[in-house]
Design an enzyme around this catalytic site. Structure first.
Site, PDB file in Angstrom:
ATOM      1  N   SER A 163       0.830  -1.195   0.000  1.00  0.00           N
ATOM      2  CA  SER A 163       0.000   0.000   0.000  1.00  0.00           C
ATOM      3  C   SER A 163       0.862   1.242   0.000  1.00  0.00           C
ATOM      4  O   SER A 163       1.969   1.252   0.553  1.00  0.00           O
ATOM      5  CB  SER A 163      -0.905   0.018   1.239  1.00  0.00           C
ATOM      6  OG  SER A 163      -0.131   0.176   2.415  1.00  0.00           O
ATOM      7  N   ASP A 164       0.374   2.298  -0.634  1.00  0.00           N
ATOM      8  CA  ASP A 164       0.969   3.600  -0.398  1.00  0.00           C
ATOM      9  C   ASP A 164       0.732   3.933   1.074  1.00  0.00           C
ATOM     10  O   ASP A 164      -0.135   3.351   1.733  1.00  0.00           O
ATOM     11  CB  ASP A 164       0.339   4.653  -1.317  1.00  0.00           C
ATOM     12  CG  ASP A 164       1.256   5.844  -1.540  1.00  0.00           C
ATOM     13  OD1 ASP A 164       2.184   6.049  -0.737  1.00  0.00           O
ATOM     14  OD2 ASP A 164       1.045   6.566  -2.524  1.00  0.00           O
ATOM     15  N   TRP A 165       1.486   4.874   1.603  1.00  0.00           N
ATOM     16  CA  TRP A 165       1.477   5.146   3.038  1.00  0.00           C
ATOM     17  C   TRP A 165       0.131   5.706   3.474  1.00  0.00           C
ATOM     18  O   TRP A 165      -0.219   6.829   3.176  1.00  0.00           O
ATOM     19  CB  TRP A 165       2.615   6.090   3.368  1.00  0.00           C
ATOM     20  CG  TRP A 165       3.920   5.411   3.676  1.00  0.00           C
ATOM     21  CD1 TRP A 165       4.713   5.647   4.768  1.00  0.00           C
ATOM     22  CD2 TRP A 165       4.591   4.405   2.919  1.00  0.00           C
ATOM     23  NE1 TRP A 165       5.832   4.831   4.720  1.00  0.00           N
ATOM     24  CE2 TRP A 165       5.783   4.058   3.608  1.00  0.00           C
ATOM     25  CE3 TRP A 165       4.303   3.726   1.733  1.00  0.00           C
ATOM     26  CZ2 TRP A 165       6.678   3.092   3.161  1.00  0.00           C
ATOM     27  CZ3 TRP A 165       5.192   2.757   1.270  1.00  0.00           C
ATOM     28  CH2 TRP A 165       6.352   2.451   1.982  1.00  0.00           C
TER      29      TRP A 165
END
Length: 862
Positions: A267-269
């Site tokens: 996942s992106d942050w």
């Protein structure tokens, strides 16, 4: 696909079909299977299976879940396996160098790499970055970028990627990945997918059809997968109603099934929004693991959607063990795949992303334990030479009436004008995340940046040359003091005026530009400065450091402006690279990786900046595949006259002639076979976990005194487990069809079968040959470009092929050969779920120097 409604999250199969034209929900998440035909990958897979089979339930969860924001020394860090001596994975930004460290290089941006049109240079850049990330002890480089692709010219993060042309981006991302991973570092292709703007990026719902997705936005990710990329980062936005990181269509159906992706999805942050939705829909690693902020009433019980929550979901039977095992097997297969040959060892991180001091806290958020966190390892090697070469060869000469190259022997005086030519008086890293324009701009702003070890400004480089060759040097820094700028320019035989327009990520802003640019004008009074200088000096040269196209038609038409150069974001050797081109030490080969329209409206797309409900903005892509030069050249649009400089445009210091264009069919007359493969049953690695066996997986007795605040642990809390709601954050298990947990034999998609899709897509069907002659008096490089145009307004307008940067002496001729594969001349058939060759349309091959300068054409002999 599930759609957020007022009644909650509901599984709507008919809606999925209507929105995506895809009658398949994307469940279950495909698992990787043995492939003896790929010996290198098979060896990595077998090592991964042997390793994962030794792990306990909580050890597996540890490797899938980040330890929390500022939870360790890296931007992202997973849990470890202390019992086996395996440290957690260290993940670091970014796409042009190691972020938040010292003694590392600042490389040119991705768009500059693309502007070279050189596979050799793009690959070398990837190799050099990989060496530096490995030297710092990083396991995963968060780059390269294919999303944003560049749908809108103002897109804030376009510069991190390569080009709005999917073919150019596909070639560039593949070569970069091969370079990075050849040095023992896992590359991460991001941001998957449709993260095309910074406004509303965490909430915007992009509505897109299956055909546009395949023929435009998915294309470069197919090339990334075919190149063997180890990881892919899912993006913040929603897609057809569902967040990207829990979207089974894009993660399971497209990426893992159709494209045959064998790596792991992270996942992106902060882009993960649920426990079950992300796990069942194909997410494999949660970053940074926590909520990226202090706990609140709305925080999940474990402070994470995974960690203990994922362990609990497995123990409840909501996430099957095979899905967890597949997550970890994908992660470890990618690890073993790049750790071969000379790179079998694994350096530990020797830095802290949170401090430049030698000593500091191991875990920044908890401020303990205090230890040596920075060894200040210098990883720059001799990469400055490559960076300088890239800076020079990515510089695009948009206009030259004959003033260039400048002569070191005959030039008497030189004026360098503008803030963008000069050093930031407070240092090149004085503005956090590079979010300012106090001096020359050599990269954009946001998480895609790195710290400059040094920055050679254009003024510094040109002053040095002037002193060496006895050229009188004048300069002024202000963009607003126009009388002084004119006085300075009028005293010199040649005046070089600099201007900029930058962009970046939306967590920082410059002058109201929150990531995306508000318009396509130059910043800091740049347009007025150019006009003022050109009014008094008939030998004015304009140099642009911009994140994409700007409206520059006024300079193109001005009789006193003798040359215009786009230098992009060239990195730490900015001034030296530019000087090499200005004085002819390096022949310019840069070609524009995007189209320069006469105004913003001519691009035919809109940035979504205002939404009726800012909490749920919705965005349509009515232009389909027609973005950038495809839009300007598409039949019926009538936009050719609204282009200042075409995609692929760039002039050098000599002239080239084309001739003898030949198109020959070399294969593929028998068609290609659709994939009819079937998977093995989903494998379970190691010990089978007993459903409901909670006591075995709770926090070890006596651990409380060792607990690190906010650190994400994999253990289950028995009280939480037995509570009524548990941790199945919306959606719950009832929102998923039974197929989501089906580990039986599955049919693969017709368009799938291999990494990157069906192997038949990459069969060469045609060879195109053309003779290129240097008809000038200087040695030079020609970037030969080939385009394919179906004579149908509904088909993609023109597709770029090639990447031959040809160096020729005067009067020399070279035959350049291009290959066209089945994918190149096909369109996506949404009903058949396969690529079909465009035999029903007349197709024309063009060979020339840019999309607006098509010199020769032949009909493709379908």
């Amino acid at each position: 696909m599930r759609l957020q409604t007022s009644a909650g999250l509901l599984p709507l199969i008919s809606l999925t079909t209507a929105l995506t034209e895809t009658p398949f929900l994307g469940f279950p998440s495909p698992w990787i299977s043995p492939d003896p035909s790929d010996t290198e990958w098979q060896a990595a897979y077998e090592k991964a299976v042997a390793f994962v089979s030794q792990l306990t339930l909580t050890e597996k969860v540890n490797l899938t879940t980040g330890t929390g924001w500022e939870g360790d020394r890296c931007i992202g860090k997973t849990g470890s396996v202390p019992r086996l001596g395996f440290e957690g994975f260290c993940l670091m930004d970014g796409p042009l160098g190691v972020r938040y460290v010292d003694k590392a290089s600042a490389f040119p941006a991705g768009m500059n790499a693309a502007a070279t049109f050189s596979k050799r240079l793009i690959r070398a850049r990837g190799e050099a970055m990989g060496e530096e990330f490995r030297g710092k002890g990083v396991d995963v480089q968060l780059g390269p970028v294919a999303g944003a692709l560049g749908r809108t010219p103002q897109g804030g993060r376009n510069w991190e990627g390569f080009s709005p042309d999917p073919y150019l981006t596909g070639v560039a991302i593949a070569e970069t990945i091969r370079g990075i991973q050849s040095r023992g570092v896992i590359a991460c292709a991001k941001h998957y997918i449709l993260n095309e703007q910074e406004h509303f990026r965490g909430s915007v719902d992009v509505r897109i059809g299956d055909k546009t997705m395949h023929e435009l936005y998915l294309w470069p990710f197919a090339d990334a997968v075919r190149a063997g990329v180890g990881s892919v980062m899912c993006s913040y936005n929603r897609i057809n109603g569902t967040y990207a990181c829990e979207n089974e269509w894009v993660q399971n159906y497209l990426l893992k099934n159709e494209l045959g992706f064998r790596g792991f999805v992270m996942s992106d942050w902060g882009a993960q929004h649920s426990t079950l939705g992300s796990a069942l829909s194909g997410l494999d690693m949660a970053m940074p693991g926590d909520m990226m902020g202090p706990p609140s009433a709305s925080s999940p019980p474990y402070g994470s959607h995974w960690g203990g929550a994922l362990t609990q979901a497995v123990l409840k039977g909501e996430v099957p063990q095979w899905r967890l095992d597949d997550m970890v097997t994908r992660i470890m297969t990618s690890f073993f795949r790049v750790h071969v040959g000379s790179y079998t060892s694994r350096p530990e991180p020797n830095f802290s992303a949170w401090t430049r001091n030698t000593t500091g806290p191991q875990y920044k958020y908890s401020n303990r334990p205090w230890t040596t966190v920075n060894s200040h390892v210098d990883v720059q090697a001799n990469h400055s030479a490559l960076i300088r070469e890239l800076a020079a060869k990515s510089t695009v000469i948009l206009k030259n009436t004959g003033i260039l190259p400048l002569s070191k022997s005959s030039l008497t005086s030189l004026a360098v004008i503008g803030n963008d030519a000069h050093d930031n008086p407070h240092g090149p890293n004085s503005c956090p995340e590079r979010a300012c324009i106090n001096g020359t701009v050599a990269m954009g702003y946001g998480s895609g940046t790195t710290d400059f070890p040094y920055l050679i400004s254009p003024a510094t480089a040109l002053l040095g040359l002037s002193q060496e060759y006895n050229i009188t040097f004048f300069n002024t820094t202000s963009n607003w003091d126009l009388p002084t700028a004119q006085s300075t320019a009028s005293n010199a035989s040649v005046a070089i005026v600099f201007a900029t327009a930058t962009s970046g990520e939306n967590f920082v802003s410059i002058d109201g530009n929150a990531g995306d640019r508000n318009n396509l004008t130059l910043w800091d009074n740049g347009d007025a400065l150019i006009r003022a200088v050109a009014a008094v000096n008939p030998n004015t040269i304009v140099v642009l450091h911009t994140s994409g196209p700007v409206v520059i038609d006024h300079a193109d038409k001005h009789p006193n402006i003798s040359a215009i150069l786009w230098a992009g974001f060239p990195g730490q050797e900015s001034g030296n690279g530019l000087a090499d081109v200005l004085f002819g030490d390096v022949h310019p080969q840069g070609r524009s990786p995007f189209t320069w329209g006469k105004d913003l409206e001519s691009y035919g797309v809109e940035l979504l900046t205002v939404a009726p409900d800012p909490r749920s903005p919705r965005q349509e892509f009515p232009e389909g595949v027609f973005i950038d030069y495809r839009w300007f050249l598409s039949e019926g649009k009538g936009e050719r006259g609204r282009v200042t400089y075409g995609f692929g445009h760039g002039v050098g210091y000599t002239e080239f002639e084309y001739g003898n264009l030949v198109v020959e069919r070399v294969g593929g007359r028998g068609g290609h076979e659709v994939n009819k493969g079937r998977t093995i049953p989903a494998p379970v690695m190691g010990e089978v976990v007993d459903i409901g066996d909670v006591d075995r997986w709770t926090e070890p007795e006596g651990f409380e005194g060792w607990r690190i605040p906010r650190y994400v642990y994999p253990w289950v809390n028995a009280t939480v487990y037995n509570s009524e709601n548990g941790t199945a954050r919306s959606p719950g298990i009832g929102d998923f069809p039974p197929e989501a947990r089906d580990g039986g034999v599955q049919e693969e998609l017709p368009a799938g079968g291999k990494e990157g899709g069906n192997e038949g897509l990459y069969e060469v069907l045609f060879e195109v040959k053309v003779d290129v002659k240097n008809a000038g008096t200087r040695e030079g490089v020609e970037v030969v470009q080939l385009y394919l145009s179906p004579n149908n307004p509904l088909a993609p307008s023109l597709l770029l092929r090639g990447f031959d940067d040809v160096l020729l002496a005067p009067n020399a001729t070279k035959t350049v050969t291009f290959s066209l594969t089945r994918r190149d001349i096909s369109e996506w058939n949404t009903e058949a779920q396969n690529w079909e060759i465009l035999t029903k349309y007349q197709q024309t091959v063009f060979v020339g120097a840019s999309s607006m300068d098509l010199r020769l054409n032949r009909t493709l002999p379908l």
